[in-house]
Write an enzyme that holds these catalytic residues in place. Structure first.
Site, PDB file in Angstrom:
ATOM      1  N   GLY A  72      -7.930 -27.992  27.943  1.00  0.00           N
ATOM      2  CA  GLY A  72      -7.742 -26.948  26.929  1.00  0.00           C
ATOM      3  C   GLY A  72      -8.224 -25.576  27.370  1.00  0.00           C
ATOM      4  N   CYS A 129       0.637 -24.832  30.651  1.00  0.00           N
ATOM      5  CA  CYS A 129      -0.476 -25.696  30.240  1.00  0.00           C
ATOM      6  C   CYS A 129      -0.053 -26.497  29.012  1.00  0.00           C
ATOM      7  CB  CYS A 129      -1.720 -24.867  29.928  1.00  0.00           C
ATOM      8  SG  CYS A 129      -3.037 -25.901  29.241  1.00  0.00           S
TER       9      CYS A 129
END
Ligand code: SIN
Length: 303
Positions: A72, A129
């Site tokens: 994250g 991502c």
């Protein structure tokens, strides 16, 4: 003497080995094992405009032949990097690539602007991502959005701009072409493939985020295939990555069309991974009497 140098968008690397973003922090820990001069470049942990603590744990799960992560984008923020980490990295010849990720196009542009005034050598725009709710891969799966964000960031990036592509698409050549059309100087691929692991005893996902990104040897054939396809689709340089754990893996990527290669997950198995991959490339070049590593790029002979 063999020539291991490669040039990407005008930036000369001493050799084609780059430490992949997210596997190498800002280089300090690995610098205790060898001189960072030994590798061509370092792509630092993905930076955001403001610091991030990342996702809740567990955020790493081991899988057969790889790992799933849902970190994250934990990082100290772009300003901290420029002030406290970049001076350390600039003591070495290794080229510094700032990997950036944002929630909005404006955030990417602001970071590109800040970094452009620094000693960073290149910017890698991470639009792949899979572990964040906003931004990240949301920008990287639609060719029109890839072109739009690349074009916008291009206006602010006074450094060569690499676009890091997601493999979680139907046809990666479309997003690669979009990055080139938007003004990217190079593309890097692949980021992680989305995956999931479940603890059958608790019946809960192993990652707190439920799903994460798969990397490691399991993804290598997918990555080599995508590099080969992208080589035929664009004219800009390619940084190839995905499951490289030895020199022979790296040579596969070069033959498929990569101009340089990045070593990532194998750093968690062997802190010397990057230098050992370079040794393996040298051995291959000796065995086949190849003088310039750049001569390997794209030399696969397809049936
Ligand atoms: C992460 O921090 O979640 C990984 C970064 C990425 O996959 O780009």
């Amino acid at each position: 003497m063999a020539d291991y140098r490669v040039k990407i968008a005008g930036v000369e690397f001493e050799n084609p080995i780059i430490a992949a973003s997210g596997s190498y922090g800002f280089g300090r820990e690995y610098g205790q094992f060898y001189s960072l001069d030994e590798i061509g470049g370092i792509s630092v942990k993905g930076l955001t405009l403001i610091p991030r603590e990342g996702n809740d744990a567990p955020r790493i799960a081991e899988t057969p032949m790889g790992i799933l992560n849902s970190v994250g984008l934990q990082n100290p923020g772009v300003d901290y990097f420029l002030e406290h980490e970049l001076p350390f990295l600039k003591q070495f010849k290794t080229k510094v690539i700032a990997n950036i990720a944002g929630n909005t196009i404006e955030e990417y542009c602001r970071m590109a602007e800040k970094i452009s005034d620094s000693a960073v050598d290149m910017i890698e725009m991470n639009i792949s991502c899979p572990n964040v709710k906003e931004g990240g891969v949301a920008f990287g799966v639609c060719p029109a959005t890839v072109e739009e964000i690349t074009h916008a960031v291009r206006q602010y990036a006074k450094k060569p701009l690499i676009v890091k592509l997601s493999p979680n698409v139907t046809d990666i050549t479309e997003t690669a072409r979009a990055a080139e059309a938007g003004g990217a100087d190079a593309v890097s691929l692949i980021n992680t493939l989305t995956g999931m692991a479940i603890d059958i005893h608790t019946r809960r996902p192993i990652l707190h985020n439920n799903i994460g990104g798969l990397s490691g040897p399991a993804v290598k054939p997918v990555a080599v295939r995508m590099v080969w396809q992208v080589r035929q689709a664009v004219n800009i340089p390619i940084i190839g990555m995905g499951g490289i754990s030895g020199g022979e893996d790296a040579v596969e990527f070069l033959l498929a069309g990569a101009n340089a290669v990045a070593v990532g997950t194998h750093h968690f198995v062997d802190p010397m991974a990057a230098v050992r991959v370079m040794e393996g490339i040298k051995n291959y070049m000796d065995a086949y009497q190849i003088e310039r590593v750049s001569d390997l790029t794209g030399k696969v002979q397809p049936y």
